[in-house]
Design a protein around this motif. Structure first.
Motif, PDB file in Angstrom:
ATOM      1  N   ARG A  77       5.589 -40.767  12.513  1.00  0.00           N
ATOM      2  CA  ARG A  77       5.459 -39.887  13.682  1.00  0.00           C
ATOM      3  C   ARG A  77       6.826 -39.564  14.286  1.00  0.00           C
ATOM      4  O   ARG A  77       7.091 -38.444  14.708  1.00  0.00           O
ATOM      5  N   ALA A  78       7.718 -40.579  14.306  1.00  0.00           N
ATOM      6  CA  ALA A  78       9.063 -40.353  14.853  1.00  0.00           C
ATOM      7  C   ALA A  78       9.870 -39.425  13.952  1.00  0.00           C
ATOM      8  O   ALA A  78      10.584 -38.532  14.433  1.00  0.00           O
ATOM      9  N   ARG A  79       9.779 -39.609  12.630  1.00  0.00           N
ATOM     10  CA  ARG A  79      10.508 -38.739  11.694  1.00  0.00           C
ATOM     11  C   ARG A  79      10.015 -37.303  11.802  1.00  0.00           C
ATOM     12  O   ARG A  79      10.811 -36.361  11.788  1.00  0.00           O
ATOM     13  N   ARG A  80       8.740 -37.143  11.928  1.00  0.00           N
ATOM     14  CA  ARG A  80       8.169 -35.801  12.022  1.00  0.00           C
ATOM     15  C   ARG A  80       8.608 -35.117  13.321  1.00  0.00           C
ATOM     16  O   ARG A  80       8.996 -33.953  13.320  1.00  0.00           O
ATOM     17  N   ARG A  81       8.545 -35.859  14.413  1.00  0.00           N
ATOM     18  CA  ARG A  81       8.954 -35.293  15.704  1.00  0.00           C
ATOM     19  C   ARG A  81      10.436 -34.901  15.680  1.00  0.00           C
ATOM     20  O   ARG A  81      10.812 -33.827  16.161  1.00  0.00           O
ATOM     21  N   ALA A  82      11.260 -35.745  15.104  1.00  0.00           N
ATOM     22  CA  ALA A  82      12.695 -35.452  15.032  1.00  0.00           C
ATOM     23  C   ALA A  82      12.949 -34.196  14.203  1.00  0.00           C
ATOM     24  O   ALA A  82      13.799 -33.361  14.556  1.00  0.00           O
ATOM     25  N   LEU A  83      12.238 -34.047  13.095  1.00  0.00           N
ATOM     26  CA  LEU A  83      12.389 -32.859  12.257  1.00  0.00           C
ATOM     27  C   LEU A  83      12.041 -31.604  13.041  1.00  0.00           C
ATOM     28  O   LEU A  83      12.788 -30.609  13.029  1.00  0.00           O
ATOM     29  N   TYR A  84      10.909 -31.626  13.737  1.00  0.00           N
ATOM     30  CA  TYR A  84      10.464 -30.434  14.451  1.00  0.00           C
ATOM     31  C   TYR A  84      11.399 -30.108  15.626  1.00  0.00           C
ATOM     32  O   TYR A  84      11.679 -28.926  15.891  1.00  0.00           O
ATOM     33  N   GLU A  85      11.878 -31.121  16.305  1.00  0.00           N
ATOM     34  CA  GLU A  85      12.809 -30.866  17.409  1.00  0.00           C
ATOM     35  C   GLU A  85      14.110 -30.288  16.891  1.00  0.00           C
ATOM     36  O   GLU A  85      14.680 -29.356  17.485  1.00  0.00           O
ATOM     37  N   ARG A  86      14.593 -30.822  15.779  1.00  0.00           N
ATOM     38  CA  ARG A  86      15.842 -30.328  15.189  1.00  0.00           C
ATOM     39  C   ARG A  86      15.686 -28.887  14.706  1.00  0.00           C
ATOM     40  O   ARG A  86      16.556 -28.033  14.935  1.00  0.00           O
ATOM     41  N   SER A  87      14.571 -28.591  14.066  1.00  0.00           N
ATOM     42  CA  SER A  87      14.338 -27.242  13.549  1.00  0.00           C
ATOM     43  C   SER A  87      14.170 -26.238  14.685  1.00  0.00           C
ATOM     44  O   SER A  87      14.652 -25.103  14.601  1.00  0.00           O
ATOM     45  N   LEU A  88      13.493 -26.642  15.748  1.00  0.00           N
ATOM     46  CA  LEU A  88      13.297 -25.734  16.878  1.00  0.00           C
ATOM     47  C   LEU A  88      14.628 -25.406  17.542  1.00  0.00           C
ATOM     48  O   LEU A  88      14.905 -24.244  17.883  1.00  0.00           O
ATOM     49  N   GLU A  89      15.463 -26.418  17.709  1.00  0.00           N
ATOM     50  CA  GLU A  89      16.773 -26.190  18.320  1.00  0.00           C
ATOM     51  C   GLU A  89      17.592 -25.205  17.476  1.00  0.00           C
ATOM     52  O   GLU A  89      18.235 -24.287  18.011  1.00  0.00           O
ATOM     53  N   ALA A  90      17.560 -25.377  16.156  1.00  0.00           N
ATOM     54  CA  ALA A  90      18.316 -24.486  15.278  1.00  0.00           C
ATOM     55  C   ALA A  90      17.753 -23.064  15.310  1.00  0.00           C
ATOM     56  O   ALA A  90      18.509 -22.082  15.321  1.00  0.00           O
ATOM     57  N   PHE A 110       7.706 -18.868  13.166  1.00  0.00           N
ATOM     58  CA  PHE A 110       8.244 -20.212  12.980  1.00  0.00           C
ATOM     59  C   PHE A 110       8.428 -20.908  14.324  1.00  0.00           C
ATOM     60  O   PHE A 110       8.004 -22.057  14.505  1.00  0.00           O
ATOM     61  N   VAL A 111       9.056 -20.232  15.273  1.00  0.00           N
ATOM     62  CA  VAL A 111       9.293 -20.839  16.587  1.00  0.00           C
ATOM     63  C   VAL A 111       7.975 -21.186  17.261  1.00  0.00           C
ATOM     64  O   VAL A 111       7.797 -22.290  17.791  1.00  0.00           O
ATOM     65  N   GLU A 112       7.021 -20.268  17.229  1.00  0.00           N
ATOM     66  CA  GLU A 112       5.737 -20.530  17.879  1.00  0.00           C
ATOM     67  C   GLU A 112       4.998 -21.680  17.203  1.00  0.00           C
ATOM     68  O   GLU A 112       4.401 -22.525  17.872  1.00  0.00           O
ATOM     69  N   ASP A 113       5.044 -21.730  15.878  1.00  0.00           N
ATOM     70  CA  ASP A 113       4.368 -22.812  15.156  1.00  0.00           C
ATOM     71  C   ASP A 113       4.975 -24.172  15.492  1.00  0.00           C
ATOM     72  O   ASP A 113       4.257 -25.148  15.744  1.00  0.00           O
ATOM     73  N   VAL A 114       6.298 -24.254  15.480  1.00  0.00           N
ATOM     74  CA  VAL A 114       6.961 -25.529  15.754  1.00  0.00           C
ATOM     75  C   VAL A 114       6.742 -25.947  17.203  1.00  0.00           C
ATOM     76  O   VAL A 114       6.478 -27.129  17.492  1.00  0.00           O
ATOM     77  N   GLU A 115       6.811 -25.003  18.123  1.00  0.00           N
ATOM     78  CA  GLU A 115       6.542 -25.323  19.524  1.00  0.00           C
ATOM     79  C   GLU A 115       5.133 -25.860  19.697  1.00  0.00           C
ATOM     80  O   GLU A 115       4.904 -26.830  20.438  1.00  0.00           O
ATOM     81  N   GLU A 117       3.245 -27.373  17.410  1.00  0.00           N
ATOM     82  CA  GLU A 117       3.139 -28.699  16.812  1.00  0.00           C
ATOM     83  C   GLU A 117       3.697 -29.766  17.750  1.00  0.00           C
ATOM     84  O   GLU A 117       3.130 -30.850  17.894  1.00  0.00           O
ATOM     85  N   LEU A 118       4.813 -29.474  18.390  1.00  0.00           N
ATOM     86  CA  LEU A 118       5.398 -30.433  19.333  1.00  0.00           C
ATOM     87  C   LEU A 118       4.530 -30.573  20.573  1.00  0.00           C
ATOM     88  O   LEU A 118       4.368 -31.669  21.122  1.00  0.00           O
ATOM     89  N   ASP A 119       3.944 -29.472  21.023  1.00  0.00           N
ATOM     90  CA  ASP A 119       3.080 -29.501  22.194  1.00  0.00           C
ATOM     91  C   ASP A 119       1.860 -30.383  21.945  1.00  0.00           C
ATOM     92  O   ASP A 119       1.377 -31.084  22.838  1.00  0.00           O
ATOM     93  N   GLU A 120       1.377 -30.368  20.694  1.00  0.00           N
ATOM     94  CA  GLU A 120       0.171 -31.129  20.355  1.00  0.00           C
ATOM     95  C   GLU A 120       0.386 -32.633  20.501  1.00  0.00           C
ATOM     96  O   GLU A 120      -0.583 -33.390  20.677  1.00  0.00           O
ATOM     97  N   GLU A 121       1.629 -33.073  20.437  1.00  0.00           N
ATOM     98  CA  GLU A 121       1.896 -34.502  20.527  1.00  0.00           C
ATOM     99  C   GLU A 121       1.591 -35.068  21.914  1.00  0.00           C
ATOM    100  O   GLU A 121       1.612 -36.284  22.103  1.00  0.00           O
ATOM    101  N   ARG A 122       1.327 -34.187  22.868  1.00  0.00           N
ATOM    102  CA  ARG A 122       0.916 -34.659  24.193  1.00  0.00           C
ATOM    103  C   ARG A 122      -0.450 -35.329  24.134  1.00  0.00           C
ATOM    104  O   ARG A 122      -0.826 -36.083  25.037  1.00  0.00           O
ATOM    105  N   PHE A 123      -1.212 -35.052  23.084  1.00  0.00           N
ATOM    106  CA  PHE A 123      -2.592 -35.497  23.015  1.00  0.00           C
ATOM    107  C   PHE A 123      -2.766 -36.563  21.927  1.00  0.00           C
ATOM    108  O   PHE A 123      -2.179 -36.469  20.849  1.00  0.00           O
ATOM    109  N   PRO A 124      -3.590 -37.576  22.179  1.00  0.00           N
ATOM    110  CA  PRO A 124      -3.657 -38.763  21.301  1.00  0.00           C
ATOM    111  C   PRO A 124      -4.594 -38.624  20.105  1.00  0.00           C
ATOM    112  O   PRO A 124      -5.452 -39.481  19.878  1.00  0.00           O
ATOM    113  N   GLN A 125      -4.426 -37.571  19.321  1.00  0.00           N
ATOM    114  CA  GLN A 125      -5.278 -37.388  18.155  1.00  0.00           C
ATOM    115  C   GLN A 125      -5.149 -38.554  17.171  1.00  0.00           C
ATOM    116  O   GLN A 125      -6.112 -38.905  16.481  1.00  0.00           O
TER     117      GLN A 125
END
Length: 603
Positions: A77-90, A110-115, A117-125
């Motif tokens: 989960r941490a690796r995935r979050r880091a990837l998405y945050e890094r890609s969004l920043e770029a 791409f930007v909307e999809d990554v945003e 995915e990161l937004d979804e992490e607010r919820f405990p699926q």
């Protein structure tokens, strides 16, 4: 090369042609920005394949066939979050104005999809990792049965799957840990879903390895495999099933039965969980790719149910039947000629329908996939809770066909009047057609070729059903009635999904409403309601997407008049792959403006 030649000619002709120089500079800038974006999205996609190796297998990339990711672990989960945050920043550092039109669309998606995915992490699926409808244990059985996406053609393929078992066992342990964490935090599954999941797990707790679906690849070794390899793999397979897989399924089953079930909740709606209303609102936006609220969707469902009821009544009158819909449904139950004789008869009739439809699709399409698909029965262990039909995509090169999974469990209980509509939805020109075309659009980046939006995909599937008469299907009024019955269920889903997850409806209330408003019997209604409980918002996609595509077609027909070309319209909808509905609408509108301009120019 072409750009370099153009730059050289421009410099030789005149250093003073400012407009040409400016144009060249802009083109060079766009190319540079386009290249940076392409590199970014491809690198991002490549890393997602490392994190999701089965996804790589599904799209025909076999580099990671020996891996199965434990996506519930903190590390993953941490690796995935880091990837998405890094890609969004770029991605945000790129100026959309410097991109070509096609790449500007890719950047937006791409930007909307990554945003999102990161937004979804607010919820405990991750605290609800299993249910009877979406189940990693069920998927792993399909993967290892020899009938799924993992290949079993070489010794290496067999050894790769054995390596994948390690990842699945780790997932199994993490699932138990996450479910325990959910108990502590008050984020637990509805009791009814746990009850439906238990027999699915129990089916794989076998006494003899040979009785396991996991043993099927050993029963069906490919021709040419050496006897020594066969003997070695057979013994390894027996030991793996007996000593590793069966204990894992037993452990998860017993945990759910003994520890989790007593703590499962009596409520069924997502809004009953802490933060559940906000969670459901997020899922509605993600699934529909619109800003429609649950209340608006509920009202839309009620309107569509009333409209479709009227069309069903018209078919009943066409058949000269004296009575209302309920009486007509009772009448259908008494017609033996509308019944399948056996499971095999059901499969054969659907396969024959597939062949008929495949021959007719060129009437409405000039963009046709090269991949084929098969009609197979849903496996016995999951047929009780599975939908009537589902689709698993083909490999892009067509070496692995797509699969239309048909649930043959109730072959004797319902008339086969929905056969043509279901084939159109799952096969051609529905899911198989749309997904196969998308996966072969090599000019698109891979995240677009192999990604998707539920409202677009399911909306297209339902829209494909509406094409039946134009294709030459639905000539039998009973099949037309069956198609309307199928469409009715998609409208009912709008009402039930929002009722369950936003309006506090109970399972029993939802079942009663569906029985009153649909022609379906209680077993099907119950399975459908429990599906909506398991996967909130997914059921909203069908009608929302279909209505938008139908609306765009009506707009095109009105705008272009006699010049409207159905094949050209379908190409516009399909040729850029899946899109959010608002983006699809903008694309079609631009196409209509261009077509109108062409018409005026030709006059």
């Amino acid at each position: 090369m072409r750009m370099l030649l153009f730059l050289g000619i421009t410099a030789l002709v005149s250093a003073g042609c400012r407009s040409s120089s400016s144009s060249v500079a802009a083109e060079a800038s766009a190319a540079s920005a386009d290249e940076r974006l392409t590199r970014l999205v491809e690198e991002h996609f490549e890393e997602t394949l490392v994190l999701s190796p089965v996804r790589a297998t599904m799209i025909g990339d076999n580099r990671y066939n020996d891996r199965f990711t434990n996506n519930l672990s903190d590390e993953h989960r941490a690796r995935r979050r880091a990837l998405y945050e890094r890609s969004l920043e770029a991605a945000r550092k790129l100026d959309p104005a410097a991109l070509s039109p096609e790449q500007r669309l890719t950047h937006t998606l791409f930007v909307e999809d990554v945003e999102e995915e990161l937004d979804e992490e607010r919820f405990p699926q991750h605290l609800l990792p299993i249910n009877q409808f979406y189940s990693t244990p069920n998927f792993f059985v399909q993967l290892g049965s020899g009938k799924g996406v993992h290949p079993f053609k070489t010794v290496k393929d067999y050894e790769d799957f054995l390596a994948r078992v390690d990842g699945f066992l780790a997932w199994n342990e993490s699932a138990i840990a996450r479910l325990r964490e959910g108990i502590e935090k008050g984020i637990v599954l509805p009791r009814v879903l746990v009850e439906r999941t238990l027999p699915q797990l129990a089916a794989h707790v076998v006494d003899k390895p040979e009785d396991s679906l996991f043993f099927q690849p050993v029963k069906n070794f490919p021709e040419g495999m050496a006897e020594a390899d066969r003997a070695r793999l057979t013994e390894t397979w027996r030991a793996t099933i007996r000593d590793r897989l069966v204990p894992a399924y037993r452990r998860l089953h017993d945990f759910l039965r003994d520890e989790y079930l007593p703590r499962a909740r009596p409520t069924v709606g997502l809004s009953a969980l802490p933060g559940g209303s906000e969670w459901y609102a997020y899922l509605v936006r993600k699934t529909t790719t619109t800003d429609l609220t649950p209340d608006a969707l509920h009202a839309l469902g009620l309107r569509e149910v009333a409209r479709i009821h009227g069309e069903m009544d018209a078919v009943i009158q066409q058949l000269s039947f004296k009575g209302d819909r309920k009486a007509f449904e009772a009448h259908l139950e008494k017609l033996p000629e509308l019944r399948f004789k056996s499971r095999e008869d059901m499969l054969q009739r659907y396969r024959e329908t597939k062949a008929r439809v495949d021959a007719l699709t060129p009437r409405l399409f000039d963009l046709i996939p090269k991949q084929d698909y098969e009609v197979r029965a849903v496996e016995a262990f999951r047929e009780k809770s599975a939908a009537g039909g589902s689709y698993m995509s083909a490999s892009p090169d067509g070496s692995r066909p797509g699969v239309f999974y048909l649930n043959t469990r109730g072959y004797a209980d319902a008339p086969f009047i929905g056969m043509e509509a279901l084939t159109l939805h799952e096969g051609a020109p529905g899911h198989h057609f749309q997904i196969s075309i998308q996966q072969t659009l090599e000019r698109l980046p891979r995240f677009r070729r192999f990604g998707g939006y539920t409202a677009y995909a399911e909306g297209w599937g339902l829209y494909a059903e509406t094409l039946g008469a134009e294709l030459g299907m639905y000539q039998d009024p009973y099949q037309r009635y069956g198609a309307l019955s199928s469409e009715l269920w998609r409208a009912i889903r709008l009402v039930l999904d929002t009722g369950l997850h936003a309006k506090g409806w109970t399972r029993e209330q939802a079942i009663a409403w569906a029985l009153e408003n649909s022609p379906s019997d209680e077993p099907r209604v119950t399975a459908e309601v429990e599906r909506f409980i398991a996967i909130p918002s997914q059921a909203l996609a069908y009608k929302v997407g279909q209505l938008k595509i139908s609306e765009l077609r009506a707009r095109a027909e009105k705008t272009l008049g006699p010049a409207f070309d159905i094949k050209a319209f379908h190409r516009q909808v399909l040729e850029d792959g899946a899109l959010p509905l608002k983006v699809l609408e903008s694309k079609v509108d631009r196409w209509l403006v261009a077509r109108q301009a062409e018409q005026k120019g030709a006059q």
